[in-house]
Design a protein around this motif. Structure first.
Motif, PDB file in Angstrom:
ATOM      1  N   GLU A 212     -14.784  -0.982   8.227  1.00 53.25           N
ATOM      2  CA  GLU A 212     -16.018  -1.356   7.536  1.00 53.25           C
ATOM      3  C   GLU A 212     -16.908  -0.134   7.334  1.00 53.25           C
ATOM      4  OE1 GLU A 212     -17.956  -4.772   9.169  1.00 53.25           O
ATOM      5  OE2 GLU A 212     -16.046  -5.762   9.554  1.00 53.25           O
ATOM      6  N   LEU A 213     -16.359   0.868   6.669  1.00 54.96           N
ATOM      7  CA  LEU A 213     -17.099   2.079   6.336  1.00 54.96           C
ATOM      8  C   LEU A 213     -17.114   2.221   4.819  1.00 54.96           C
ATOM      9  CD1 LEU A 213     -15.561   4.684   8.822  1.00 54.96           C
ATOM     10  CD2 LEU A 213     -17.832   3.700   8.930  1.00 54.96           C
ATOM     11  N   SER A 214     -18.116   2.908   4.331  1.00 53.77           N
ATOM     12  CA  SER A 214     -18.126   3.197   2.898  1.00 53.77           C
ATOM     13  C   SER A 214     -16.998   4.176   2.588  1.00 53.77           C
ATOM     14  CB  SER A 214     -19.473   3.801   2.491  1.00 53.77           C
ATOM     15  OG  SER A 214     -19.595   5.102   3.029  1.00 53.77           O
ATOM     16  N   SER A 215     -16.584   4.209   1.340  1.00 49.22           N
ATOM     17  CA  SER A 215     -15.509   5.131   0.967  1.00 49.22           C
ATOM     18  C   SER A 215     -15.937   6.589   1.165  1.00 49.22           C
ATOM     19  CB  SER A 215     -15.052   4.868  -0.469  1.00 49.22           C
ATOM     20  OG  SER A 215     -16.140   4.910  -1.346  1.00 49.22           O
ATOM     21  N   SER A 216     -17.220   6.879   0.991  1.00 50.88           N
ATOM     22  CA  SER A 216     -17.709   8.245   1.238  1.00 50.88           C
ATOM     23  C   SER A 216     -17.614   8.597   2.719  1.00 50.88           C
ATOM     24  CB  SER A 216     -19.157   8.391   0.773  1.00 50.88           C
ATOM     25  OG  SER A 216     -19.232   8.301  -0.618  1.00 50.88           O
ATOM     26  N   ALA A 217     -17.919   7.648   3.578  1.00 52.69           N
ATOM     27  CA  ALA A 217     -17.823   7.894   5.019  1.00 52.69           C
ATOM     28  C   ALA A 217     -16.365   8.119   5.426  1.00 52.69           C
ATOM     29  CB  ALA A 217     -18.425   6.736   5.802  1.00 52.69           C
ATOM     30  N   VAL A 218     -15.458   7.357   4.841  1.00 50.16           N
ATOM     31  CA  VAL A 218     -14.036   7.544   5.135  1.00 50.16           C
ATOM     32  C   VAL A 218     -13.592   8.931   4.668  1.00 50.16           C
ATOM     33  CG1 VAL A 218     -11.695   6.744   4.612  1.00 50.16           C
ATOM     34  CG2 VAL A 218     -13.496   5.083   5.105  1.00 50.16           C
ATOM     35  N   ALA A 219     -13.998   9.327   3.472  1.00 51.84           N
ATOM     36  CA  ALA A 219     -13.653  10.661   2.958  1.00 51.84           C
ATOM     37  C   ALA A 219     -14.218  11.746   3.868  1.00 51.84           C
ATOM     38  CB  ALA A 219     -14.162  10.822   1.534  1.00 51.84           C
ATOM     39  N   ALA A 220     -15.407  11.534   4.380  1.00 54.19           N
ATOM     40  CA  ALA A 220     -16.046  12.529   5.256  1.00 54.19           C
ATOM     41  C   ALA A 220     -15.305  12.685   6.581  1.00 54.19           C
ATOM     42  CB  ALA A 220     -17.500  12.155   5.509  1.00 54.19           C
ATOM     43  N   THR A 221     -14.607  11.633   7.039  1.00 60.56           N
ATOM     44  CA  THR A 221     -13.870  11.746   8.310  1.00 60.56           C
ATOM     45  C   THR A 221     -12.741  12.753   8.235  1.00 60.56           C
ATOM     46  OG1 THR A 221     -12.349   9.910   7.863  1.00 60.56           O
ATOM     47  CG2 THR A 221     -14.421   9.370   9.007  1.00 60.56           C
ATOM     48  N   VAL A 222     -12.311  13.090   7.034  1.00 60.95           N
ATOM     49  CA  VAL A 222     -11.299  14.134   6.861  1.00 60.95           C
ATOM     50  C   VAL A 222     -11.955  15.437   6.389  1.00 60.95           C
ATOM     51  CG1 VAL A 222      -9.247  14.845   5.576  1.00 60.95           C
ATOM     52  CG2 VAL A 222      -9.433  12.499   6.424  1.00 60.95           C
ATOM     53  N   ALA A 223     -12.812  15.358   5.392  1.00 61.12           N
ATOM     54  CA  ALA A 223     -13.378  16.567   4.777  1.00 61.12           C
ATOM     55  C   ALA A 223     -14.255  17.365   5.737  1.00 61.12           C
ATOM     56  CB  ALA A 223     -14.170  16.196   3.524  1.00 61.12           C
ATOM     57  N   VAL A 224     -15.071  16.699   6.517  1.00 64.19           N
ATOM     58  CA  VAL A 224     -15.980  17.425   7.422  1.00 64.19           C
ATOM     59  C   VAL A 224     -15.206  18.195   8.494  1.00 64.19           C
ATOM     60  CG1 VAL A 224     -17.842  17.172   9.115  1.00 64.19           C
ATOM     61  CG2 VAL A 224     -17.982  15.974   6.915  1.00 64.19           C
ATOM     62  N   PRO A 225     -14.238  17.586   9.191  1.00 60.94           N
ATOM     63  CA  PRO A 225     -13.483  18.381  10.167  1.00 60.94           C
ATOM     64  C   PRO A 225     -12.741  19.563   9.535  1.00 60.94           C
ATOM     65  CG  PRO A 225     -13.093  16.058  10.559  1.00 60.94           C
ATOM     66  CD  PRO A 225     -13.870  16.154   9.276  1.00 60.94           C
ATOM     67  N   VAL A 226     -12.204  19.355   8.329  1.00 57.27           N
ATOM     68  CA  VAL A 226     -11.508  20.458   7.663  1.00 57.27           C
ATOM     69  C   VAL A 226     -12.489  21.594   7.380  1.00 57.27           C
ATOM     70  CG1 VAL A 226     -10.337  21.145   5.528  1.00 57.27           C
ATOM     71  CG2 VAL A 226      -9.679  19.034   6.691  1.00 57.27           C
TER      72      VAL A 226
ATOM     73  N   HIS B 147       0.832  -1.215   0.000  1.00 57.23           N
ATOM     74  CA  HIS B 147       0.000   0.000   0.000  1.00 57.23           C
ATOM     75  C   HIS B 147       0.862   1.259   0.000  1.00 57.23           C
ATOM     76  CE1 HIS B 147      -3.672  -2.222   0.911  1.00 57.23           C
ATOM     77  NE2 HIS B 147      -2.976  -2.908   1.780  1.00 57.23           N
ATOM     78  N   LEU B 148       2.116   1.120  -0.400  1.00 53.41           N
ATOM     79  CA  LEU B 148       3.082   2.211  -0.258  1.00 53.41           C
ATOM     80  C   LEU B 148       2.617   3.511  -0.936  1.00 53.41           C
ATOM     81  CD1 LEU B 148       5.868   3.041   0.794  1.00 53.41           C
ATOM     82  CD2 LEU B 148       6.802   2.329  -1.398  1.00 53.41           C
ATOM     83  N   GLY B 149       2.226   3.433  -2.187  1.00 55.48           N
ATOM     84  CA  GLY B 149       1.840   4.638  -2.916  1.00 55.48           C
ATOM     85  C   GLY B 149       0.662   5.353  -2.299  1.00 55.48           C
ATOM     86  N   SER B 150      -0.372   4.615  -1.991  1.00 53.72           N
ATOM     87  CA  SER B 150      -1.572   5.249  -1.442  1.00 53.72           C
ATOM     88  C   SER B 150      -1.339   5.800  -0.041  1.00 53.72           C
ATOM     89  CB  SER B 150      -2.748   4.275  -1.454  1.00 53.72           C
ATOM     90  OG  SER B 150      -2.455   3.141  -0.669  1.00 53.72           O
ATOM     91  N   LEU B 151      -0.538   5.111   0.761  1.00 53.28           N
ATOM     92  CA  LEU B 151      -0.274   5.604   2.115  1.00 53.28           C
ATOM     93  C   LEU B 151       0.649   6.822   2.101  1.00 53.28           C
ATOM     94  CD1 LEU B 151      -0.020   2.257   4.089  1.00 53.28           C
ATOM     95  CD2 LEU B 151      -1.771   4.012   4.311  1.00 53.28           C
ATOM     96  N   LEU B 152       1.610   6.852   1.180  1.00 51.38           N
ATOM     97  CA  LEU B 152       2.452   8.043   1.080  1.00 51.38           C
ATOM     98  C   LEU B 152       1.648   9.238   0.577  1.00 51.38           C
ATOM     99  CD1 LEU B 152       5.825   6.582  -0.229  1.00 51.38           C
ATOM    100  CD2 LEU B 152       5.265   7.381   2.083  1.00 51.38           C
TER     101      LEU B 152
ATOM    102  N   ALA C  25      -8.563   2.374   6.581  1.00 49.16           N
ATOM    103  CA  ALA C  25      -9.395   2.011   5.430  1.00 49.16           C
ATOM    104  C   ALA C  25      -8.527   1.578   4.264  1.00 49.16           C
ATOM    105  CB  ALA C  25     -10.280   3.183   5.028  1.00 49.16           C
ATOM    106  N   ASP C  26      -7.403   2.240   4.070  1.00 45.55           N
ATOM    107  CA  ASP C  26      -6.498   1.873   2.992  1.00 45.55           C
ATOM    108  C   ASP C  26      -5.959   0.456   3.191  1.00 45.55           C
ATOM    109  OD1 ASP C  26      -4.964   2.861   0.584  1.00 45.55           O
ATOM    110  OD2 ASP C  26      -3.320   2.182   1.890  1.00 45.55           O
ATOM    111  N   ALA C  27      -5.776   0.070   4.437  1.00 41.97           N
ATOM    112  CA  ALA C  27      -5.291  -1.281   4.750  1.00 41.97           C
ATOM    113  C   ALA C  27      -6.423  -2.300   4.784  1.00 41.97           C
ATOM    114  CB  ALA C  27      -4.551  -1.265   6.086  1.00 41.97           C
ATOM    115  N   GLY C  28      -7.660  -1.833   4.601  1.00 40.27           N
ATOM    116  CA  GLY C  28      -8.797  -2.747   4.594  1.00 40.27           C
ATOM    117  C   GLY C  28      -9.290  -3.145   5.969  1.00 40.27           C
ATOM    118  N   HIS C  29      -8.989  -2.353   6.984  1.00 39.04           N
ATOM    119  CA  HIS C  29      -9.369  -2.675   8.362  1.00 39.04           C
ATOM    120  C   HIS C  29     -10.588  -1.906   8.861  1.00 39.04           C
ATOM    121  CE1 HIS C  29      -5.752  -4.994   8.645  1.00 39.04           C
ATOM    122  NE2 HIS C  29      -4.975  -3.937   8.498  1.00 39.04           N
TER     123      HIS C  29
END
Length: 191
Positions: free
Chosen positions: A97-111, A27-32, A91-95
Protein backbone atom coordinates in the motif's frame (compact mmCIF):
# COMPACT_ATOMS: atom_id res chain seq x y z
CA UNK A 1 34.04 -8.56 1.57
CA UNK A 2 30.95 -7.19 3.33
CA UNK A 3 30.04 -5.24 0.19
CA UNK A 4 30.06 -8.45 -1.83
CA UNK A 5 27.79 -10.17 0.65
CA UNK A 6 25.33 -7.30 0.80
CA UNK A 7 25.25 -6.88 -2.98
CA UNK A 8 24.71 -10.65 -3.24
CA UNK A 9 21.41 -10.08 -1.51
CA UNK A 10 20.43 -7.96 -4.51
CA UNK A 11 20.96 -10.99 -6.69
CA UNK A 12 18.79 -13.05 -4.37
CA UNK A 13 16.06 -10.41 -4.57
CA UNK A 14 16.25 -10.50 -8.37
CA UNK A 15 16.04 -14.29 -8.30
CA UNK A 16 12.98 -14.04 -6.05
CA UNK A 17 11.36 -11.84 -8.69
CA UNK A 18 11.93 -14.57 -11.29
CA UNK A 19 10.59 -17.25 -8.97
CA UNK A 20 7.54 -15.13 -8.23
CA UNK A 21 7.07 -14.49 -11.96
CA UNK A 22 7.03 -18.21 -12.66
CA UNK A 23 4.47 -18.76 -9.91
CA UNK A 24 2.23 -15.87 -11.04
CA UNK A 25 2.29 -15.87 -14.81
CA UNK A 26 -0.22 -13.00 -14.99
CA UNK A 27 2.66 -10.69 -13.93
CA UNK A 28 5.33 -12.53 -15.90
CA UNK A 29 6.51 -9.67 -18.12
CA UNK A 30 6.73 -7.05 -15.42
CA UNK A 31 8.42 -9.37 -12.92
CA UNK A 32 10.99 -10.54 -15.46
CA UNK A 33 11.69 -6.89 -16.31
CA UNK A 34 12.06 -6.19 -12.60
CA UNK A 35 14.43 -9.13 -12.21
CA UNK A 36 16.54 -8.07 -15.20
CA UNK A 37 16.73 -4.47 -13.96
CA UNK A 38 17.61 -5.66 -10.45
CA UNK A 39 20.41 -7.79 -11.89
CA UNK A 40 21.79 -4.94 -14.01
CA UNK A 41 21.66 -2.53 -11.05
CA UNK A 42 23.30 -4.98 -8.64
CA UNK A 43 26.09 -5.93 -11.05
CA UNK A 44 26.57 -2.27 -11.93
CA UNK A 45 26.90 -1.33 -8.28
CA UNK A 46 29.44 -4.11 -7.82
CA UNK A 47 31.40 -2.85 -10.82
CA UNK A 48 31.28 0.75 -9.60
CA UNK A 49 32.48 -0.27 -6.14
CA UNK A 50 35.47 -2.19 -7.48
CA UNK A 51 36.27 0.11 -10.42
CA UNK A 52 39.08 1.89 -8.58
CA UNK A 53 41.80 0.94 -6.14
CA UNK A 54 40.45 2.22 -2.86
CA UNK A 55 43.43 1.91 -0.56
CA UNK A 56 45.38 4.49 -2.56
CA UNK A 57 43.36 7.31 -0.98
CA UNK A 58 44.11 6.45 2.65
CA UNK A 59 47.14 8.49 3.66
CA UNK A 60 46.48 9.43 7.28
CA UNK A 61 44.30 8.67 10.25
CA UNK A 62 41.67 11.29 9.31
CA UNK A 63 41.35 9.92 5.76
CA UNK A 64 41.22 6.37 7.09
CA UNK A 65 38.45 7.29 9.51
CA UNK A 66 36.51 9.11 6.81
CA UNK A 67 36.92 6.18 4.46
CA UNK A 68 35.92 3.63 7.09
CA UNK A 69 32.96 5.47 8.55
CA UNK A 70 31.89 6.62 5.09
CA UNK A 71 31.32 2.98 4.30
CA UNK A 72 28.33 3.03 6.65
CA UNK A 73 26.49 4.83 3.85
CA UNK A 74 27.80 2.39 1.26
CA UNK A 75 26.72 -0.64 3.31
CA UNK A 76 23.35 0.86 4.26
CA UNK A 77 22.56 1.66 0.65
CA UNK A 78 23.74 -1.74 -0.57
CA UNK A 79 21.60 -3.38 2.11
CA UNK A 80 18.55 -1.27 1.25
CA UNK A 81 18.62 -2.16 -2.45
CA UNK A 82 17.47 -5.80 -2.05
CA UNK A 83 14.69 -4.61 0.24
CA UNK A 84 13.68 -2.10 -2.44
CA UNK A 85 13.63 -4.81 -5.09
CA UNK A 86 11.46 -6.97 -2.84
CA UNK A 87 9.10 -4.01 -2.30
CA UNK A 88 8.89 -3.59 -6.08
CA UNK A 89 8.07 -7.31 -6.46
CA UNK A 90 5.34 -7.07 -3.82
CA UNK A 91 4.00 -3.86 -5.36
CA UNK A 92 3.81 -5.52 -8.76
CA UNK A 93 1.68 -8.27 -7.19
CA UNK A 94 -0.52 -5.65 -5.53
CA UNK A 95 0.54 -6.52 -1.97
CA UNK A 96 1.93 -3.09 -1.00
CA UNK A 97 0.00 0.00 0.00
CA UNK A 98 2.58 2.52 -1.18
CA UNK A 99 2.36 5.05 -3.95
CA UNK A 100 4.17 4.13 -7.15
CA UNK A 101 6.63 6.98 -6.48
CA UNK A 102 7.41 5.57 -3.04
CA UNK A 103 7.98 2.12 -4.55
CA UNK A 104 10.31 3.62 -7.18
CA UNK A 105 12.18 5.47 -4.43
CA UNK A 106 12.86 2.20 -2.56
CA UNK A 107 15.23 1.29 -5.39
CA UNK A 108 16.39 4.67 -6.73
CA UNK A 109 17.38 6.24 -3.41
CA UNK A 110 19.66 3.38 -2.26
CA UNK A 111 21.28 3.28 -5.70
CA UNK A 112 21.93 7.03 -5.64
CA UNK A 113 23.28 6.96 -2.07
CA UNK A 114 25.54 4.02 -2.93
CA UNK A 115 26.95 5.60 -6.09
CA UNK A 116 27.46 9.04 -4.51
CA UNK A 117 29.07 7.52 -1.41
CA UNK A 118 31.57 5.36 -3.26
CA UNK A 119 32.18 8.21 -5.70
CA UNK A 120 33.06 10.54 -2.81
CA UNK A 121 35.20 7.94 -1.03
CA UNK A 122 37.13 6.30 -3.86
CA UNK A 123 36.25 7.43 -7.37
CA UNK A 124 36.37 11.23 -7.17
CA UNK A 125 40.08 11.50 -6.33
CA UNK A 126 41.13 9.21 -9.19
CA UNK A 127 38.73 10.26 -11.95
CA UNK A 128 38.93 13.15 -14.37
CA UNK A 129 36.78 16.24 -13.87
CA UNK A 130 34.60 15.18 -16.81
CA UNK A 131 34.06 11.68 -15.41
CA UNK A 132 33.26 13.12 -11.97
CA UNK A 133 30.67 15.49 -13.41
CA UNK A 134 29.07 12.76 -15.51
CA UNK A 135 28.85 10.36 -12.55
CA UNK A 136 27.16 12.99 -10.37
CA UNK A 137 24.75 14.04 -13.13
CA UNK A 138 23.79 10.42 -13.85
CA UNK A 139 23.26 9.79 -10.15
CA UNK A 140 21.02 12.84 -9.80
CA UNK A 141 19.10 11.52 -12.81
CA UNK A 142 18.56 8.25 -10.91
CA UNK A 143 16.88 10.26 -8.15
CA UNK A 144 14.88 12.25 -10.69
CA UNK A 145 13.57 9.02 -12.22
CA UNK A 146 11.31 8.64 -9.19
CA UNK A 147 9.17 11.42 -10.71
CA UNK A 148 8.15 8.96 -13.45
CA UNK A 149 7.63 5.76 -11.45
CA UNK A 150 6.44 3.65 -14.39
CA UNK A 151 9.92 3.77 -15.94
CA UNK A 152 12.05 4.47 -12.87
CA UNK A 153 13.46 0.95 -12.54
CA UNK A 154 14.57 0.51 -16.17
CA UNK A 155 15.87 4.09 -16.24
CA UNK A 156 17.83 3.44 -13.03
CA UNK A 157 19.33 0.29 -14.56
CA UNK A 158 20.33 2.20 -17.71
CA UNK A 159 21.81 5.06 -15.68
CA UNK A 160 23.84 2.67 -13.51
CA UNK A 161 25.13 1.02 -16.69
CA UNK A 162 26.00 4.49 -18.00
CA UNK A 163 27.99 5.20 -14.83
CA UNK A 164 29.92 1.95 -15.36
CA UNK A 165 30.65 2.87 -18.98
CA UNK A 166 31.72 6.37 -17.92
CA UNK A 167 34.16 4.97 -15.35
CA UNK A 168 35.60 2.42 -17.76
CA UNK A 169 36.24 4.81 -20.63
CA UNK A 170 39.96 5.45 -21.06
CA UNK A 171 39.28 9.18 -20.63
CA UNK A 172 37.84 8.63 -17.13
CA UNK A 173 41.22 8.31 -15.44
CA UNK A 174 43.97 10.90 -15.74
CA UNK A 175 46.82 9.53 -17.83
CA UNK A 176 49.63 8.27 -15.66
CA UNK A 177 52.23 7.08 -18.16
CA UNK A 178 54.13 4.12 -16.79
CA UNK A 179 52.54 4.32 -13.35
CA UNK A 180 51.47 1.31 -11.34
CA UNK A 181 47.85 2.56 -11.42
CA UNK A 182 47.64 2.62 -15.22
CA UNK A 183 49.38 -0.76 -15.50
CA UNK A 184 47.04 -2.29 -12.91
CA UNK A 185 44.02 -0.85 -14.68
CA UNK A 186 45.23 -2.22 -18.02
CA UNK A 187 45.83 -5.68 -16.62
CA UNK A 188 42.41 -5.68 -14.92
CA UNK A 189 40.67 -4.77 -18.17
CA UNK A 190 42.55 -7.41 -20.18
CA UNK A 191 41.78 -10.18 -17.68
Amino acid sequence: MFTLIVLGEGLVASANAVIDALAHTDHLGSLLTLAACGLVITVGMWWIYFSREQHDHIHSLPTALLFGYGHYLVFAAAGALPAGIEVAVLADAGHVELSSSAVAATVAVPVAVFVLSIWALAIRPSATRRANVVVVVLTVAVLASVAVPAVSLPVTALLVAAVVVTLELPSATPHEHGSDASQARGSRLSA
